[in-house]
Design a protein around this motif. Structure first.
Motif, PDB file in Angstrom:
ATOM      1  N   ASP A  21       0.847  -1.191   0.000  1.00  0.00           N
ATOM      2  CA  ASP A  21       0.000   0.000   0.000  1.00  0.00           C
ATOM      3  C   ASP A  21       0.886   1.246   0.000  1.00  0.00           C
ATOM      4  OD1 ASP A  21      -2.134   1.795   0.293  1.00  0.00           O
ATOM      5  OD2 ASP A  21      -1.903   1.751   2.476  1.00  0.00           O
ATOM      6  N   ASN A  22       0.711   2.101  -0.979  1.00  0.00           N
ATOM      7  CA  ASN A  22       1.514   3.319  -1.074  1.00  0.00           C
ATOM      8  C   ASN A  22       0.871   4.419  -0.232  1.00  0.00           C
ATOM      9  OD1 ASN A  22       3.441   5.178  -1.795  1.00  0.00           O
ATOM     10  ND2 ASN A  22       2.518   5.624  -3.783  1.00  0.00           N
ATOM     11  N   TYR A  23       0.907   4.235   1.075  1.00  0.00           N
ATOM     12  CA  TYR A  23       0.273   5.203   1.961  1.00  0.00           C
ATOM     13  C   TYR A  23       1.020   6.531   1.984  1.00  0.00           C
ATOM     14  CZ  TYR A  23       3.881   4.164   5.453  1.00  0.00           C
ATOM     15  OH  TYR A  23       5.077   4.027   6.119  1.00  0.00           O
ATOM     16  N   PHE A  24       2.233   6.582   1.443  1.00  0.00           N
ATOM     17  CA  PHE A  24       2.991   7.832   1.407  1.00  0.00           C
ATOM     18  C   PHE A  24       2.217   8.940   0.687  1.00  0.00           C
ATOM     19  CE2 PHE A  24       7.063   5.088   1.372  1.00  0.00           C
ATOM     20  CZ  PHE A  24       7.043   5.004   2.757  1.00  0.00           C
ATOM     21  N   ASP A  25       1.400   8.579  -0.289  1.00  0.00           N
ATOM     22  CA  ASP A  25       0.620   9.578  -1.025  1.00  0.00           C
ATOM     23  C   ASP A  25      -0.401  10.273  -0.132  1.00  0.00           C
ATOM     24  OD1 ASP A  25       1.978   8.976  -3.328  1.00  0.00           O
ATOM     25  OD2 ASP A  25       0.452   7.609  -4.109  1.00  0.00           O
ATOM     26  N   ARG A  26      -0.729   9.650   1.000  1.00  0.00           N
ATOM     27  CA  ARG A  26      -1.737  10.205   1.902  1.00  0.00           C
ATOM     28  C   ARG A  26      -1.136  10.679   3.230  1.00  0.00           C
ATOM     29  NH1 ARG A  26      -3.356   5.220   0.358  1.00  0.00           N
ATOM     30  NH2 ARG A  26      -3.391   4.365   2.463  1.00  0.00           N
ATOM     31  N   LEU A  27       0.150  10.468   3.383  1.00  0.00           N
ATOM     32  CA  LEU A  27       0.833  10.779   4.641  1.00  0.00           C
ATOM     33  C   LEU A  27       1.307  12.229   4.657  1.00  0.00           C
ATOM     34  CD1 LEU A  27       2.073   9.491   7.288  1.00  0.00           C
ATOM     35  CD2 LEU A  27       4.168   9.177   5.935  1.00  0.00           C
ATOM     36  N   ASN A  39       0.218  12.007  10.068  1.00  0.00           N
ATOM     37  CA  ASN A  39      -1.206  11.679   9.944  1.00  0.00           C
ATOM     38  C   ASN A  39      -1.443  10.991   8.608  1.00  0.00           C
ATOM     39  OD1 ASN A  39      -4.022  12.616   8.700  1.00  0.00           O
ATOM     40  ND2 ASN A  39      -4.249  12.386  10.909  1.00  0.00           N
ATOM     41  N   VAL A  40      -2.175   9.889   8.642  1.00  0.00           N
ATOM     42  CA  VAL A  40      -2.570   9.187   7.423  1.00  0.00           C
ATOM     43  C   VAL A  40      -3.836   8.404   7.718  1.00  0.00           C
ATOM     44  CG1 VAL A  40      -1.082   7.198   7.937  1.00  0.00           C
ATOM     45  CG2 VAL A  40      -1.846   7.590   5.586  1.00  0.00           C
ATOM     46  N   ASP A  41      -4.808   8.484   6.824  1.00  0.00           N
ATOM     47  CA  ASP A  41      -6.066   7.750   6.976  1.00  0.00           C
ATOM     48  C   ASP A  41      -6.705   7.981   8.346  1.00  0.00           C
ATOM     49  OD1 ASP A  41      -5.847   6.768   4.425  1.00  0.00           O
ATOM     50  OD2 ASP A  41      -4.935   4.888   5.052  1.00  0.00           O
ATOM     51  N   TRP A 184      -8.074  17.511   9.324  1.00  0.00           N
ATOM     52  CA  TRP A 184      -8.493  16.718   8.178  1.00  0.00           C
ATOM     53  C   TRP A 184      -7.496  15.594   7.953  1.00  0.00           C
ATOM     54  CZ3 TRP A 184      -5.797  21.185   7.992  1.00  0.00           C
ATOM     55  CH2 TRP A 184      -4.686  21.263   7.158  1.00  0.00           C
ATOM     56  N   SER A 185      -7.905  14.635   7.143  1.00  0.00           N
ATOM     57  CA  SER A 185      -7.045  13.520   6.811  1.00  0.00           C
ATOM     58  C   SER A 185      -7.386  13.042   5.408  1.00  0.00           C
ATOM     59  CB  SER A 185      -7.227  12.375   7.819  1.00  0.00           C
ATOM     60  OG  SER A 185      -6.188  11.422   7.703  1.00  0.00           O
ATOM     61  N   ILE A 186      -6.411  12.441   4.743  1.00  0.00           N
ATOM     62  CA  ILE A 186      -6.613  11.871   3.419  1.00  0.00           C
ATOM     63  C   ILE A 186      -6.661  10.358   3.560  1.00  0.00           C
ATOM     64  CG2 ILE A 186      -5.798  11.782   1.036  1.00  0.00           C
ATOM     65  CD1 ILE A 186      -6.479  14.586   2.027  1.00  0.00           C
ATOM     66  N   HIS A 187      -7.671   9.736   2.939  1.00  0.00           N
ATOM     67  CA  HIS A 187      -7.927   8.313   3.128  1.00  0.00           C
ATOM     68  C   HIS A 187      -7.799   7.529   1.827  1.00  0.00           C
ATOM     69  CE1 HIS A 187      -9.766   8.799   7.224  1.00  0.00           C
ATOM     70  NE2 HIS A 187      -9.856  10.029   6.768  1.00  0.00           N
ATOM     71  N   LYS A 188      -7.673   6.237   1.991  1.00  0.00           N
ATOM     72  CA  LYS A 188      -7.586   5.337   0.836  1.00  0.00           C
ATOM     73  C   LYS A 188      -8.941   5.169   0.168  1.00  0.00           C
ATOM     74  CE  LYS A 188      -5.676   0.817  -0.432  1.00  0.00           C
ATOM     75  NZ  LYS A 188      -5.051  -0.424   0.102  1.00  0.00           N
ATOM     76  N   THR A 189     -10.024   5.201   0.960  1.00  0.00           N
ATOM     77  CA  THR A 189     -11.376   5.019   0.434  1.00  0.00           C
ATOM     78  C   THR A 189     -12.317   6.031   1.066  1.00  0.00           C
ATOM     79  OG1 THR A 189     -12.051   3.452   2.159  1.00  0.00           O
ATOM     80  CG2 THR A 189     -10.963   2.534   0.198  1.00  0.00           C
ATOM     81  N   ILE A 190     -13.445   6.275   0.403  1.00  0.00           N
ATOM     82  CA  ILE A 190     -14.454   7.171   0.970  1.00  0.00           C
ATOM     83  C   ILE A 190     -15.090   6.539   2.197  1.00  0.00           C
ATOM     84  CG2 ILE A 190     -16.327   6.317  -0.485  1.00  0.00           C
ATOM     85  CD1 ILE A 190     -15.726   9.961   0.753  1.00  0.00           C
ATOM     86  N   GLU A 259     -15.847  13.601   2.120  1.00  0.00           N
ATOM     87  CA  GLU A 259     -16.206  13.803   0.711  1.00  0.00           C
ATOM     88  C   GLU A 259     -14.992  13.542  -0.177  1.00  0.00           C
ATOM     89  OE1 GLU A 259     -18.089  13.634  -1.982  1.00  0.00           O
ATOM     90  OE2 GLU A 259     -19.558  14.753  -0.771  1.00  0.00           O
ATOM     91  N   GLU A 260     -15.249  13.229  -1.446  1.00  0.00           N
ATOM     92  CA  GLU A 260     -14.181  13.117  -2.430  1.00  0.00           C
ATOM     93  C   GLU A 260     -13.921  14.504  -3.015  1.00  0.00           C
ATOM     94  OE1 GLU A 260     -12.979  10.857  -6.610  1.00  0.00           O
ATOM     95  OE2 GLU A 260     -14.910  10.437  -5.642  1.00  0.00           O
ATOM     96  N   ILE A 261     -12.713  14.975  -2.849  1.00  0.00           N
ATOM     97  CA  ILE A 261     -12.335  16.308  -3.323  1.00  0.00           C
ATOM     98  C   ILE A 261     -11.100  16.187  -4.212  1.00  0.00           C
ATOM     99  CG2 ILE A 261     -11.585  18.625  -2.658  1.00  0.00           C
ATOM    100  CD1 ILE A 261     -14.470  18.019  -1.859  1.00  0.00           C
ATOM    101  N   ARG A 262     -11.246  16.588  -5.451  1.00  0.00           N
ATOM    102  CA  ARG A 262     -10.137  16.555  -6.412  1.00  0.00           C
ATOM    103  C   ARG A 262      -9.425  15.206  -6.425  1.00  0.00           C
ATOM    104  NH1 ARG A 262     -10.349  21.753  -4.318  1.00  0.00           N
ATOM    105  NH2 ARG A 262      -9.051  21.221  -2.528  1.00  0.00           N
ATOM    106  N   GLY A 263     -10.238  14.142  -6.438  1.00  0.00           N
ATOM    107  CA  GLY A 263      -9.699  12.792  -6.508  1.00  0.00           C
ATOM    108  C   GLY A 263      -9.139  12.261  -5.207  1.00  0.00           C
ATOM    109  N   ARG A 264      -9.339  12.996  -4.110  1.00  0.00           N
ATOM    110  CA  ARG A 264      -8.854  12.576  -2.799  1.00  0.00           C
ATOM    111  C   ARG A 264     -10.033  12.372  -1.868  1.00  0.00           C
ATOM    112  NH1 ARG A 264      -5.658  16.284  -5.173  1.00  0.00           N
ATOM    113  NH2 ARG A 264      -3.382  16.071  -5.055  1.00  0.00           N
ATOM    114  N   PHE A 265      -9.951  11.320  -1.051  1.00  0.00           N
ATOM    115  CA  PHE A 265     -11.013  11.033  -0.083  1.00  0.00           C
ATOM    116  C   PHE A 265     -10.661  11.721   1.236  1.00  0.00           C
ATOM    117  CE2 PHE A 265     -10.885   7.246  -2.905  1.00  0.00           C
ATOM    118  CZ  PHE A 265     -12.073   7.512  -3.582  1.00  0.00           C
TER     119      PHE A 265
END
Length: 295
Positions: A21-27, A39-41, A184-190, A259-265
């Motif tokens: 899992d490339n969680y770095f994109d959300r970290l 912070n991630v997910d 806020w946080s960025i998640h893998k899924t909505i 919400e999904e914002i600009r391709g990010r959950f």
């Protein structure tokens, strides 16, 4: 200077991870003195190193800093490359909500490093181990780190200018005195994002001292997108906190949105005191940057 009580804006979540899992994109991470906050997910992570040896005498002093006691549940993770202890100080908040607080005590060359994880429901051992290994092997990308000073933020792919009036309360958790606070946080899924805001609401609702005096679903415009948010008013008059007392506030209005914002959950919790500088929109300036109330 006012700030929202930490527990109200605790980012917490449980999620499943695979080794690839490339969680770095959300970290995201921020360095504060000799500690690093991540912070991630919706998972809050902290790392801190001490100039101590990994022996019983030195560890006693380190553990005391984190209020880790001798009788707290302790184990070892044999799949980590370094000697370690793992302390599980998780607690059940409600029948359906468990707060996990887990500490990894690591023999990190000539230092002792402690990495803590805070999130809800079942522990995610796979992710904990993956993050610890990435930390020890220095695989966490430099792009993950943001400045400790705030004149602007990157919010789900958009840069927002803020001036110099705001400060980090934690990574992706910022407060602007008299103008509101949000995390806020960025998640893998909505689904993960929705779960996170629901759990943050449950933590608020079941926290001792204050009480939720109203809650409802409302329509808002979040980053230009119409969506449904949970709105709650929290009575803080029973909270035994010096910060709350100094603020003179009686209630805290909180919005929970996923919400999904600009391709990010995105999961986001926004709040303000009743005596903040509230504009004609019904919101203080910080919240106006990302949301509006639908008339």
């Amino acid at each position: 200077m006012k700030q929202v009580v930490t527990f109200l804006l605790l980012c917490i979540c449980s999620n499943a991870y695979s080794q690839d899992d490339n969680y770095f994109d959300r970290l995201q991470a921020v360095i504060n003195s000799n500690a690093v906050f991540y912070n991630v997910d919706g998972i809050d992570i902290t790392s801190k190193s001490f100039n101590s040896k990994f022996n019983e005498k030195d560890l006693k002093k380190v553990l005391r800093t984190y209020k880790i006691k001798k009788n707290d549940p302790k184990s070892k993770d044999s799949e980590l490359a370094v000697d370690n202890y793992v302390y599980d100080k998780s607690e059940i908040l409600t029948e359906n909500l468990k707060l996990n607080v887990v500490y990894y005590i690591l023999d990190n060359n000539t230092k002792v490093t402690i990495i803590s994880f805070t999130y809800t429901k079942e522990r995610d051992l796979v992710f904990e181990r993956q993050f610890v290994n990435d930390f020890l092997t220095e695989h966490i990308p430099e792009k993950t780190f943001v400045s400790s000073s705030i004149d602007s933020i990157e919010f789900a792919g958009r840069k927002i200018g803020l001036g110099g009036n705001c400060r980090w309360m934690n990574v992706r958790n910022m407060q602007c005195p008299y103008y509101g606070q949000m995390n806020w946080s960025i998640h893998k899924t909505i689904e993960s994002a929705k779960q996170n805001v629901e759990e943050q609401f449950l933590v608020t609702k079941h926290k001792k001292g204050g009480k939720v005096i109203s809650e409802k679903s409302i329509t808002i415009i979040f980053e230009g997108k119409e969506t449904i948010a949970k709105s709650a008013v929290y009575d803080v008059t029973g909270v035994n906190s010096l910060l709350v007392g100094m603020s003179g506030a009686k209630t805290l209005t909180i919005y929970y949105v996923a919400e999904e914002i600009r391709g990010r959950f995105v999961s986001c919790v926004l709040s303000f005191w009743n005596n903040d500088a509230i504009n004609e929109s019904g919101l203080p300036a910080l919240l106006e940057e990302v949301m509006s109330l639908k008339q």
